[in-house]
Design a protein around this motif. Structure first.
Motif, PDB file in Angstrom:
ATOM      1  N   UNK A   1       7.501  -7.472 -14.743  1.00 23.07           N
ATOM      2  CA  UNK A   1       7.747  -8.740 -14.048  1.00 23.07           C
ATOM      3  C   UNK A   1       7.681  -8.486 -12.551  1.00 23.07           C
ATOM      4  N   UNK A   2       6.933  -9.321 -11.858  1.00 19.01           N
ATOM      5  CA  UNK A   2       6.808  -9.218 -10.401  1.00 19.01           C
ATOM      6  C   UNK A   2       7.338 -10.494  -9.768  1.00 19.01           C
ATOM      7  N   UNK A   3       8.184 -10.360  -8.753  1.00 18.35           N
ATOM      8  CA  UNK A   3       8.698 -11.526  -8.040  1.00 18.35           C
ATOM      9  C   UNK A   3       7.688 -11.938  -6.975  1.00 18.35           C
ATOM     10  N   UNK A   4       7.348 -13.225  -6.956  1.00 15.94           N
ATOM     11  CA  UNK A   4       6.414 -13.767  -5.966  1.00 15.94           C
ATOM     12  C   UNK A   4       7.225 -14.249  -4.774  1.00 15.94           C
ATOM     13  N   UNK A   5       7.053 -13.549  -3.647  1.00 18.73           N
ATOM     14  CA  UNK A   5       7.794 -13.900  -2.434  1.00 18.73           C
ATOM     15  C   UNK A   5       6.882 -14.511  -1.375  1.00 18.73           C
ATOM     16  N   UNK A   6       5.619 -14.715  -1.721  1.00 23.17           N
ATOM     17  CA  UNK A   6       4.688 -15.359  -0.790  1.00 23.17           C
ATOM     18  C   UNK A   6       5.155 -16.786  -0.516  1.00 23.17           C
ATOM     19  N   UNK A   7       4.840 -17.276   0.671  1.00 25.72           N
ATOM     20  CA  UNK A   7       5.240 -18.626   1.063  1.00 25.72           C
ATOM     21  C   UNK A   7       4.508 -19.681   0.239  1.00 25.72           C
ATOM     22  N   UNK A   8       5.181 -20.810   0.037  1.00 26.02           N
ATOM     23  CA  UNK A   8       4.582 -21.952  -0.641  1.00 26.02           C
ATOM     24  C   UNK A   8       3.279 -22.311   0.078  1.00 26.02           C
ATOM     25  N   UNK A   9       2.245 -22.571  -0.695  1.00 30.72           N
ATOM     26  CA  UNK A   9       0.937 -22.912  -0.136  1.00 30.72           C
ATOM     27  C   UNK A   9       0.014 -21.709  -0.003  1.00 30.72           C
TER      28      UNK A   9
ATOM     29  N   UNK B   1       0.772  -1.228   0.000  1.00 30.18           N
ATOM     30  CA  UNK B   1       0.000   0.000   0.000  1.00 30.18           C
ATOM     31  C   UNK B   1       0.806   1.283   0.000  1.00 30.18           C
ATOM     32  N   UNK B   2       2.151   1.190  -0.085  1.00 29.20           N
ATOM     33  CA  UNK B   2       3.003   2.375  -0.062  1.00 29.20           C
ATOM     34  C   UNK B   2       3.649   2.554  -1.436  1.00 29.20           C
ATOM     35  N   UNK B   3       3.584   3.787  -1.993  1.00 35.74           N
ATOM     36  CA  UNK B   3       4.113   4.070  -3.320  1.00 35.74           C
ATOM     37  C   UNK B   3       5.617   3.931  -3.407  1.00 35.74           C
ATOM     38  N   UNK B   4       6.080   3.446  -4.556  1.00 37.58           N
ATOM     39  CA  UNK B   4       7.511   3.302  -4.809  1.00 37.58           C
ATOM     40  C   UNK B   4       7.740   3.294  -6.311  1.00 37.58           C
ATOM     41  N   UNK B   5       8.990   3.383  -6.732  1.00 34.76           N
ATOM     42  CA  UNK B   5       9.324   3.453  -8.155  1.00 34.76           C
ATOM     43  C   UNK B   5       9.750   2.120  -8.759  1.00 34.76           C
ATOM     44  N   UNK B   6       9.791   1.062  -7.974  1.00 35.86           N
ATOM     45  CA  UNK B   6      10.204  -0.245  -8.478  1.00 35.86           C
ATOM     46  C   UNK B   6       9.088  -1.258  -8.248  1.00 35.86           C
ATOM     47  N   UNK B   7       9.015  -2.300  -9.087  1.00 37.38           N
ATOM     48  CA  UNK B   7       7.966  -3.305  -8.908  1.00 37.38           C
ATOM     49  C   UNK B   7       8.044  -3.943  -7.515  1.00 37.38           C
ATOM     50  N   UNK B   8       6.892  -4.201  -6.911  1.00 36.41           N
ATOM     51  CA  UNK B   8       6.892  -4.801  -5.572  1.00 36.41           C
ATOM     52  C   UNK B   8       7.159  -6.294  -5.623  1.00 36.41           C
ATOM     53  N   UNK B   9       7.599  -6.839  -4.501  1.00 32.60           N
ATOM     54  CA  UNK B   9       7.533  -8.284  -4.315  1.00 32.60           C
ATOM     55  C   UNK B   9       6.066  -8.584  -4.035  1.00 32.60           C
ATOM     56  N   UNK B  10       5.599  -9.725  -4.483  1.00 33.99           N
ATOM     57  CA  UNK B  10       4.187 -10.065  -4.328  1.00 33.99           C
ATOM     58  C   UNK B  10       4.038 -11.096  -3.221  1.00 33.99           C
ATOM     59  N   UNK B  11       3.493 -10.655  -2.096  1.00 42.78           N
ATOM     60  CA  UNK B  11       3.278 -11.604  -1.005  1.00 42.78           C
ATOM     61  C   UNK B  11       2.141 -11.235  -0.068  1.00 42.78           C
TER      62      UNK B  11
END
Length: 179
Positions: free
Chosen positions: A151-159, A125-135
């Motif tokens: 491209x977004x990196x998924x950093x959410x835990x398995x499951x 919910x906080x603005x930034x200039x780079x793509x977020x990690x998705x979790x």
């Protein structure tokens, strides 16, 4: 044949086949695209078929989501993670989507202007200039406001199961299953 013999036979067959069925690993990346159709009958209805090309995307933790939207078409769009309970499920909640209003404002969008938002990305919910990690809810990337694809990196835990929508078109809803 008795119940015990059936169980013994099934167990023997499973052992002979290598102990059971191997489950496929989640893919390292998934591509999210828009799909669109439009139907119109004068004085009757307009049916907008704008949607994600799938209902469920599978990707492994540490993998990437590729956002490839037709920004010359029905865009701009956002990929925005929200809590399942915040997804609009009725016309009333669709046209007064509280989470959409909150996160659109966080993106820096001015509802009284056609100017692009100040922030293309949000992380929690906080603005930034780079793509977020998705979790987690609040992670959001806008497309059609700037360079595409993203491209977004998924950093959410398995499951994990992540629910997402487009803040501009909140009926566009889908799920990411993290394997």
């Amino acid at each position: 044949m008795t119940y015990g013999r059936i169980i013994a036979g099934v167990t023997a067959l499973a052992v002979a086949l290598g102990g059971g069925v191997a489950l496929a690993a989640a893919p390292k990346s998934a591509t999210i695209k828009e799909s669109t159709s439009l139907k119109f009958k004068p004085n009757r209805y307009i049916q907008d078929g704008l949607r994600w090309n799938k209902d469920v995307y599978n990707v492994r933790s540490g993998g990437t989501l590729q956002l490839k939207f037709n920004v010359k078409g029905e865009g701009p769009h956002t990929f925005t993670v929200v809590r399942k309970k915040d997804l609009p499920t009725t016309a009333k909640t669709l046209f007064n989507c509280k989470v959409c209003n909150k996160l659109t404002k966080a993106h820096g969008a001015d509802p009284n202007s056609n100017a692009p938002p100040k922030f293309v990305y949000l992380e929690n919910g906080v603005g930034q200039n780079t793509p977020p990690n998705v979790d987690r809810p609040g992670d959001s990337a806008g497309i059609g406001f700037g360079p595409a694809p993203i491209s977004l990196k998924v950093t959410a835990k398995k499951g994990s199961t992540l629910h997402f929508l487009c803040l501009v078109h909140p009926w566009m809803q889908a799920t990411v299953k993290v394997g």
